[in-house]
Design a protein around this motif. Structure first.
Motif, mmCIF file in Angstrom:
data_model
loop_
_atom_site.group_PDB
_atom_site.id
_atom_site.type_symbol
_atom_site.label_atom_id
_atom_site.label_comp_id
_atom_site.label_asym_id
_atom_site.label_seq_id
_atom_site.Cartn_x
_atom_site.Cartn_y
_atom_site.Cartn_z
ATOM 1 N N ARG A 1 -2.491 0.568 10.318
ATOM 2 C CA ARG A 1 -1.562 1.249 10.881
ATOM 3 C C ARG A 1 -1.760 1.376 12.457
ATOM 4 O O ARG A 1 -1.099 0.299 13.167
ATOM 5 C CB ARG A 1 -0.733 2.436 10.573
ATOM 6 C CG ARG A 1 -0.482 2.722 9.023
ATOM 7 C CD ARG A 1 0.942 3.801 9.531
ATOM 8 N NE ARG A 1 1.268 3.786 7.949
ATOM 9 C CZ ARG A 1 2.351 3.235 7.703
ATOM 10 N NH1 ARG A 1 3.147 2.589 8.293
ATOM 11 N NH2 ARG A 1 3.473 4.003 6.372
ATOM 12 N N ARG B 1 0.400 4.340 -2.976
ATOM 13 C CA ARG B 1 -0.240 5.303 -2.919
ATOM 14 C C ARG B 1 1.047 6.045 -3.179
ATOM 15 O O ARG B 1 0.833 7.096 -3.640
ATOM 16 C CB ARG B 1 -0.049 5.786 -1.316
ATOM 17 C CG ARG B 1 -0.778 6.684 -1.072
ATOM 18 C CD ARG B 1 -0.370 6.918 0.422
ATOM 19 N NE ARG B 1 0.302 6.450 1.342
ATOM 20 C CZ ARG B 1 1.293 7.673 1.492
ATOM 21 N NH1 ARG B 1 1.478 8.742 0.692
ATOM 22 N NH2 ARG B 1 2.598 6.864 2.379
ATOM 23 N N ILE C 1 1.152 -1.266 -0.228
ATOM 24 C CA ILE C 1 -0.231 -0.215 0.001
ATOM 25 C C ILE C 1 0.812 1.417 0.048
ATOM 26 O O ILE C 1 0.256 2.001 -0.718
ATOM 27 C CB ILE C 1 -0.848 -0.463 0.856
ATOM 28 C CG1 ILE C 1 -1.686 -0.999 1.020
ATOM 29 C CG2 ILE C 1 -1.765 1.150 0.595
ATOM 30 C CD1 ILE C 1 -2.817 -1.423 2.148
ATOM 31 N N PRO C 2 1.500 1.387 0.921
ATOM 32 C CA PRO C 2 3.095 2.499 0.630
ATOM 33 C C PRO C 2 3.379 2.466 -0.829
ATOM 34 O O PRO C 2 3.308 4.177 -0.848
ATOM 35 C CB PRO C 2 3.265 2.363 1.402
ATOM 36 C CG PRO C 2 3.319 1.141 3.036
ATOM 37 C CD PRO C 2 1.943 0.076 1.859
ATOM 38 N N GLU D 1 -4.464 2.492 4.105
ATOM 39 C CA GLU D 1 -3.021 2.462 5.259
ATOM 40 C C GLU D 1 -3.200 2.902 6.370
ATOM 41 O O GLU D 1 -3.005 2.086 7.189
ATOM 42 C CB GLU D 1 -1.906 3.448 4.317
ATOM 43 C CG GLU D 1 -0.680 3.102 4.771
ATOM 44 C CD GLU D 1 0.030 5.075 3.872
ATOM 45 O OE1 GLU D 1 0.915 4.784 4.332
ATOM 46 O OE2 GLU D 1 0.346 5.078 3.002
ATOM 47 N N TRP E 1 1.699 -6.574 7.482
ATOM 48 C CA TRP E 1 0.822 -6.180 6.809
ATOM 49 C C TRP E 1 0.086 -7.468 5.368
ATOM 50 O O TRP E 1 -0.768 -7.681 5.204
ATOM 51 C CB TRP E 1 0.688 -4.787 5.922
ATOM 52 C CG TRP E 1 0.502 -4.074 7.246
ATOM 53 C CD1 TRP E 1 0.498 -3.418 8.016
ATOM 54 C CD2 TRP E 1 0.739 -2.730 6.516
ATOM 55 N NE1 TRP E 1 0.239 -2.742 8.837
ATOM 56 C CE2 TRP E 1 1.046 -1.683 7.841
ATOM 57 C CE3 TRP E 1 1.079 -1.585 5.679
ATOM 58 C CZ2 TRP E 1 0.609 -0.672 7.568
ATOM 59 C CZ3 TRP E 1 0.733 -1.069 4.897
ATOM 60 C CH2 TRP E 1 0.995 0.347 6.369
ATOM 61 N N THR F 1 4.885 -2.984 8.587
ATOM 62 C CA THR F 1 4.699 -3.260 7.336
ATOM 63 C C THR F 1 5.055 -4.628 6.527
ATOM 64 O O THR F 1 4.239 -5.421 6.212
ATOM 65 C CB THR F 1 4.869 -2.166 6.115
ATOM 66 O OG1 THR F 1 6.362 -2.431 6.481
ATOM 67 C CG2 THR F 1 4.580 -1.124 6.485
#
Length: 114
Positions: A96, A23, A19-20, A92, A106, A103
């Protein structure tokens, strides 16, 4: 907002651990889009290039038939980028809250199933 029928809508599936970076990729795409498209939009609608009746009519026809649809498509595309970024940020933040900043956790459940 309703989706224009000529513009398809797609679903995006992203592994939580990605995801990070996803994004960031969409944010980069939005930045590039804004930088490039804003300059191009400044040239729309087209203006009569020869300042004569023929180029005036041609410019008018082009603007009526093309530029409005092009601008609508560009606006819709930009809204989609912004929407994806917003959704990724929200997801995200939720991860978190649950997993903290780890992460690696995740994607843990996906690896356990494989």
């Amino acid at each position: 907002m309703s989706t224009p029928t000529e513009f398809g809508q797609r679903k995006l599936k992203v592994d939580p651990s990605a995801i990070p970076e996803a994004r960031k990729a969409f944010e980069h795409a939005l930045d590039e889009f804004d930088a490039k498209i804003r300059r191009a939009v400044d040239h729309l609608p087209t203006k009569p290039w020869a300042e004569d009746p023929i180029s005036s009519e041609t410019s008018k026809a082009f603007n009526e038939q093309t530029s409005d649809k092009a601008l609508a498509a560009l606006k819709f595309y930009r809204e989609q980028l912004v929407g994806v970024i917003s959704q990724l940020k929200m997801i995200e933040e939720q991860y978190r809250k649950v997993e903290g900043d780890n992460t690696a956790m995740w994607g843990k459940h996906q690896r356990d199933l494989g």
